[in-house]
Design a protein around this motif. Structure first.
Motif, mmCIF file in Angstrom:
data_model
loop_
_atom_site.group_PDB
_atom_site.id
_atom_site.type_symbol
_atom_site.label_atom_id
_atom_site.label_comp_id
_atom_site.label_asym_id
_atom_site.label_seq_id
_atom_site.Cartn_x
_atom_site.Cartn_y
_atom_site.Cartn_z
ATOM 1 N N LEU A 437 6.834 -14.031 -2.583
ATOM 2 C CA LEU A 437 6.658 -12.728 -2.444
ATOM 3 C C LEU A 437 5.219 -12.589 -2.026
ATOM 4 C CD1 LEU A 437 8.510 -11.206 -5.309
ATOM 5 C CD2 LEU A 437 9.204 -11.351 -3.016
ATOM 6 N N HIS A 438 5.011 -11.988 -0.981
ATOM 7 C CA HIS A 438 3.624 -11.690 -0.283
ATOM 8 C C HIS A 438 3.265 -10.079 -0.259
ATOM 9 C CE1 HIS A 438 3.303 -15.533 1.600
ATOM 10 N NE2 HIS A 438 4.737 -15.441 1.651
ATOM 11 N N ALA A 439 2.092 -9.970 -0.772
ATOM 12 C CA ALA A 439 1.507 -8.599 -0.848
ATOM 13 C C ALA A 439 1.319 -7.957 0.611
ATOM 14 C CB ALA A 439 0.029 -8.536 -1.391
ATOM 15 N N PRO A 440 2.037 -7.100 0.868
ATOM 16 C CA PRO A 440 1.845 -6.622 2.446
ATOM 17 C C PRO A 440 0.213 -6.254 2.706
ATOM 18 C CG PRO A 440 3.074 -5.135 0.963
ATOM 19 C CD PRO A 440 2.466 -6.019 -0.009
ATOM 20 N N SER A 441 0.157 -6.753 3.921
ATOM 21 C CA SER A 441 -1.344 -6.621 4.277
ATOM 22 C C SER A 441 -2.141 -5.201 4.236
ATOM 23 C CB SER A 441 -1.708 -7.135 5.843
ATOM 24 O OG SER A 441 -0.702 -6.330 6.524
ATOM 25 N N SER A 442 -1.226 -4.244 4.318
ATOM 26 C CA SER A 442 -1.810 -2.795 4.199
ATOM 27 C C SER A 442 -2.314 -2.456 2.882
ATOM 28 C CB SER A 442 -0.749 -1.781 4.597
ATOM 29 O OG SER A 442 0.284 -1.765 3.759
ATOM 30 N N VAL A 443 -1.512 -3.243 1.919
ATOM 31 C CA VAL A 443 -2.031 -3.126 0.469
ATOM 32 C C VAL A 443 -3.162 -3.902 0.236
ATOM 33 C CG1 VAL A 443 -1.310 -3.305 -1.844
ATOM 34 C CG2 VAL A 443 0.374 -2.962 -0.287
ATOM 35 N N ALA A 444 -3.403 -5.203 0.915
ATOM 36 C CA ALA A 444 -4.524 -5.773 0.704
ATOM 37 C C ALA A 444 -5.576 -5.021 1.116
ATOM 38 C CB ALA A 444 -4.514 -6.860 1.419
ATOM 39 N N ASP A 740 3.786 0.050 5.778
ATOM 40 C CA ASP A 740 3.134 1.406 5.468
ATOM 41 C C ASP A 740 3.715 2.158 4.348
ATOM 42 O OD1 ASP A 740 5.699 2.957 8.084
ATOM 43 O OD2 ASP A 740 5.679 1.182 6.835
ATOM 44 N N LYS A 741 4.397 1.746 3.440
ATOM 45 C CA LYS A 741 4.579 2.623 2.128
ATOM 46 C C LYS A 741 4.673 1.317 1.222
ATOM 47 C CE LYS A 741 8.571 4.988 0.361
ATOM 48 N NZ LYS A 741 9.089 4.230 -0.546
ATOM 49 N N PRO A 742 3.598 1.177 0.633
ATOM 50 C CA PRO A 742 3.437 0.170 -0.484
ATOM 51 C C PRO A 742 3.733 0.742 -1.746
ATOM 52 C CG PRO A 742 1.240 1.378 0.329
ATOM 53 C CD PRO A 742 2.135 1.763 1.078
ATOM 54 N N ASN A 743 3.917 1.800 -2.013
ATOM 55 C CA ASN A 743 4.502 2.316 -3.095
ATOM 56 C C ASN A 743 5.781 2.340 -3.232
ATOM 57 O OD1 ASN A 743 5.121 3.660 -5.765
ATOM 58 N ND2 ASN A 743 2.985 4.604 -5.501
ATOM 59 N N PRO A 744 6.690 1.855 -4.109
ATOM 60 C CA PRO A 744 8.082 1.951 -3.775
ATOM 61 C C PRO A 744 8.709 3.148 -4.604
ATOM 62 C CG PRO A 744 7.472 0.316 -5.702
ATOM 63 C CD PRO A 744 6.198 0.924 -4.866
#
Ligand SMILES: Nc1nc2c(ncn2[C@@H]2O[C@H](COP(=O)(O)OP(=O)(O)OP(=O)(O)O)[C@@H](O)[C@H]2O)c(=O)[nH]1
Length: 812
Positions: A437-444, A740-744
């Motif tokens: 699993l990869h952290a989305p770049s926007s979250v990073a 664009d929606k890091p919070n599920p």
């Protein structure tokens, strides 16, 4: 030279001596003839000034750049050292620089009377500031080590800043007499005392030595004496915490060997066992060394000052000058002492690369430690030893360990859910087994902005854990945490839950499992807590602080400011290891409860009879019964009959290997939730209107339920609702996160699970942190419209109860 501006007005005066010789004047002339040449003195001062300035600028560079490279915040000691650097730089430029200029033009002085006064004031001020700041450093260490709880709630910089401010202010005030003592007279900047010895002159000379040397030395010595005593007391039995618990020693041989093997192989374990002591002793050594150096370097000058004040004509100015020069060298030594003690930090500052990209190993190490704040053991273990651990896990005997949990890759968990199951066993789902699993770049990007870097492309062995940790790290989210146990954001109102118990009873494990989402198996590698650990639990709906006292610490020792701590305490949790003998624990429990009750009778007293997973159902009941009676007896013995009747103690059977720990912690938290009866009433009304059998209001990040309706609670229903949260988070974090929606989760989130039989579980999100989880019969679930309507009313009710300030309402 500083002597000219303080005690040894006489040295300057001796150079200004006029004719009209008496016996005394003959001696003065002899003195003058042996005084060093002013130009040589000026050159010496310029050299000292240059070395001091370069050293101190270098130290500022090392501290600031070193911290940026390591992505570390400045520590309180470093902050005070920066203040000392500033004082030393002022000393170099204001004291030595101006005096060198004076000596070069000697005997003429070209400035005005006002400049003469200001110059002497400016020369004296850093000479006081520097020793006062050293006392501030020792006071800070004393506070940090001997009185750790004195202001543990405040910002880590509040204390050093306050101490530094007092030091600077005192230096500014004490130097004020210089504005009146010095004046321009006959083309020279001289003191009003003139050239003849007088009591006023001698007092002035002695005042400097007493205030800038004797008193600071006495204070610093006292503080370091206390610090050394405290360090010695705690390190005299350092390996004690590393002794295996009774459970381990008495437990089965295979498990004991297995755990020892893991520990011995784990360099994280070995490293951390000595890390705390090493760091603490090193900081004390560093600061003590700086203070000692200051004492010895200024000693010759100050002693000579005393002699000079008492016997004005007996000292050779040559000796005074070089005694003084030695004192001035102090400003050159301080930076190098720090660098000597922190060689690695200095090397990193000089040669290290600024971690612009987040892929550098240094950066990632620092980041990992920070992510696992309060859980360094987990961080260090994951960093270095996952492969080693994996291998160990595969050869492990069957015990509560699960292979998948420690696998570095994805541990997507699929649950076989059946109502009434005691606990759910995670099963590897083949389809996802080797997916990373990869952290989305926007979250990073977003989290990096908040100084916590989840790297783009970094593997997370559990996406859920990533999401939960991100929530903890992401300060932006805090705006939305509008709820709380109190009604406002006043930090002083925030309740504290204190965890105490004997060594290895499981305090840290409980904190880590409940609030940091550590897998229960990983707690095997949690080390003894060496000091009081406070954790702010504010990343979720609940908003309080936990304080854990190490098992080996006497909670009510004079040094721990127990009064202050227990005054703010909401609940006192005593953890008893049910697999150990509990006589000692009960004795300590009664002592703590009575003392805490006398400080704050409003405390809720809770006992966790912990590790019950190792006991049969029958033994659990026996243990609870026995502990209950022993506690009653001891309370009566220690606190008297009155205490026994008034201290209301709740008992919980807990284990981190099942849901009992969450259930019990929920009850502890519920006791602190002020509007609990209102919430229960709201849930009752919702249930009645929607034909719901059982409902819970969950804080989804911690799985603590804030409230439930008033119908009796049965564990299987609670457990299945808890598991529904796990499943929802697992699935949502895999499929519900987009760049664009890091919070599920948002207010629209909802889930339903139809169970075999005629029951349905449904989850409705109230806001980002709170969810309503209900159990309902299939045929009642058909009336969706009614449920929706009732849910909206319920949600509005909740918002009114907690005065929700979410962004949406603000925008409206
Ligand atoms: N079987 C079992 N073991 C547990 C449980 N909770 C904790 N442990 C184990 O107990 C050991 C000690 O746990 P810690 O959390 O370090 O204990 P502590 O009270 O913080 O210890 P100190 O820091 O020394 O005061 C660890 O090996 C844990 O894995 C539990 O519920 N059941």
């Amino acid at each position: 030279m500083s002597i000219l501006s303080n005690s040894s007005t006489s040295t300057m005066d001796s150079l200004n001596a006029t004719s009209n010789f008496t016996q005394v004047q003959k001696m003065r002339r002899a003195q003058r003839q042996s005084a060093p040449d002013p130009f040589t003195m000026a050159m010496q001062q310029i050299v000292v000034m240059t070395v001091a300035a370069l050293g101190n600028f270098f130290l500022i560079f090392v501290i600031v750049r070193g911290n940026r490279i390591c992505r570390r915040r400045i520590s309180p000691v470093q902050l005070l050292l920066l203040h000392t650097c500033a004082a030393d730089l002022l000393f170099a430029f204001l004291t030595l620089g101006t005096e060198a200029a004076n000596l070069i033009t000697f005997p003429r002085y070209f400035g005005s009377d006002l400049i003469c006064k200001l110059m002497r004031y400016g020369q004296m001020f850093p000479m006081y500031a520097s020793p006062f700041l050293l006392v501030a450093i020792s006071a800070d260490r004393y506070q940090a080590i001997c009185r750790p709880l004195a202001n543990f709630r405040s910002s880590r910089y509040r204390r050093p800043n306050a101490l530094a401010a007092v030091a600077w202010l005192a230096a500014l005030l004490i130097s004020i007499p210089n504005l009146f003592i010095w004046q321009k007279n006959r083309g020279m900047c001289v003191s009003i005392f003139g050239i003849t010895p007088s009591i006023a002159k001698s007092s002035y000379v002695m005042k400097f030595s007493i205030i800038a040397w004797v008193l600071p030395s006495i204070f610093a010595t006292y503080f370091y004496f206390c610090v050394c005593r405290a360090v010695w007391a705690s390190s005299s039995k350092p390996k004690d915490f590393l002794k295996p618990s009774t459970f381990e020693t008495e437990g089965n041989e295979t498990t004991k060997n297995y755990i020892n093997r893991l520990r011995n192989r784990s360099c994280g374990f070995r490293r951390q066992s000595s890390e705390f002591d090493r760091k603490r002793v090193q900081t004390v050594r560093l600061t003590a060394c700086i203070v000692t150096c200051n004492f010895f370097l200024w000693m010759p000058f100050c002693v000579l000052n005393f002699i000079q004040a008492l016997f004005p004509y007996y000292l050779n100015p040559f000796i005074i000058t070089y005694g003084m020069l030695l004192g001035n060298l102090n400003a050159c030594f301080n930076p190098w002492i720090y660098i000597l003690f922190n060689g690695r930090h200095a090397i990193k500052a000089i040669f290290g690369k600024m971690a612009r990209s987040t892929t550098g190993s240094t950066a990632s190490q620092c980041v990992t430690m920070r992510i696992t704040a309060g859980g360094s053991s987990g961080g260090a273990y994951q960093e270095g030893n996952s492969a080693e651990m994996d291998a160990e896990m595969n050869s492990a005997p069957p015990n509560p360990l699960e292979e998948n949990e420690l696998n570095g890759d994805l541990a997507y968990r699929d649950y076989s859910v059946s109502p009434g199951s005691k606990s759910l066993q995670p099963v590897m789902n083949n389809r996802y087994k080797n997916t990373h699993l990869h952290a989305p770049s926007s979250v990073a990007k977003r989290t990096r902005r908040n100084n916590i870097s989840f790297q783009s492309g970094t593997k997370f062995h559990d996406q859920k854990e990533f999401w939960l940790r991100k929530r903890m790290a992401d300060d932006d989210d805090l705006d939305d945490y509008s709820y709380g146990l109190g009604d406002d954001d006043d930090i002083e109102e925030k309740p504290t839950i204190i965890l105490v118990g004997l060594k290895r009873s499981g305090k840290t494990s409980i904190r880590k499992v409940v609030f940091q989402k550590m897998s229960p198996n990983e707690t095997l590698f949690v080390e003894s807590t060496p000091r009081i650990t406070t954790e702010d639990v504010r990343s979720s709906f609940i908003n309080f602080e936990t304080v854990e006292f190490p098992g080996q610490m006497q909670v009510f020792e004079a040094t721990t400011d127990a009064k202050q701590t227990f005054k703010r305490c909401g609940a006192l949790l005593f953890i008893i290891d049910a697999q150990d003998r509990f006589e000692n624990a009960v004795e300590k429990l009664a002592e703590y409860f009575v003392k805490a009750y006398r400080i704050n009778p409003d405390i809720k007293f809770e006992v966790f009879i912990h590790k019950v997973d190792g006991l049969s159902e029958e033994n659990r009941v026996d243990a609870k019964f026995e502990i209950f009676h022993q506690v009653k007896e001891k309370l009566a013995l220690i606190g008297g009959r009155e205490c026994m009747d008034e201290i209301m103690v709740s008992y919980h059977l807990t284990s981190i290997y099942d849901h009992s720990i969450f259930e019990s912690f929920s009850k502890v938290v519920q006791n602190l939730v002020k509007p609990l009866p209102t919430l229960e009433k709201l849930l009752d009304i919702f249930n009645a209107g929607s034909c719901v059998d059982k409902s819970f209001l969950f804080d989804i990040a911690s799985k603590i339920y804030i409230a439930t309706d008033t119908t009796p609670l049965d564990m299987p229903t609670y457990e299945i609702c808890c598991d529904m949260i796990d499943i929802t988070i697992d699935l949502s974090t895999i499929y519900g996160v987009t760049p664009d929606k890091p919070n599920p989760f948002d207010e629209q989130s909802f889930a339903e699970i139809r169970l075999r039989g005629d029951q349905v579980l449904f989850l409705r999100q109230i806001n980002k942190h709170l969810a309503l989880v209900c159990v309902i019969k299939q045929h009642n679930y058909e009336k969706q419209g009614t449920i929706d309507y009732n849910f909206q009313c319920f949600k509005n009710g909740i918002e009114q109860v907690f005065k929700v300030r979410n962004r949406k309402n603000k925008a409206k």
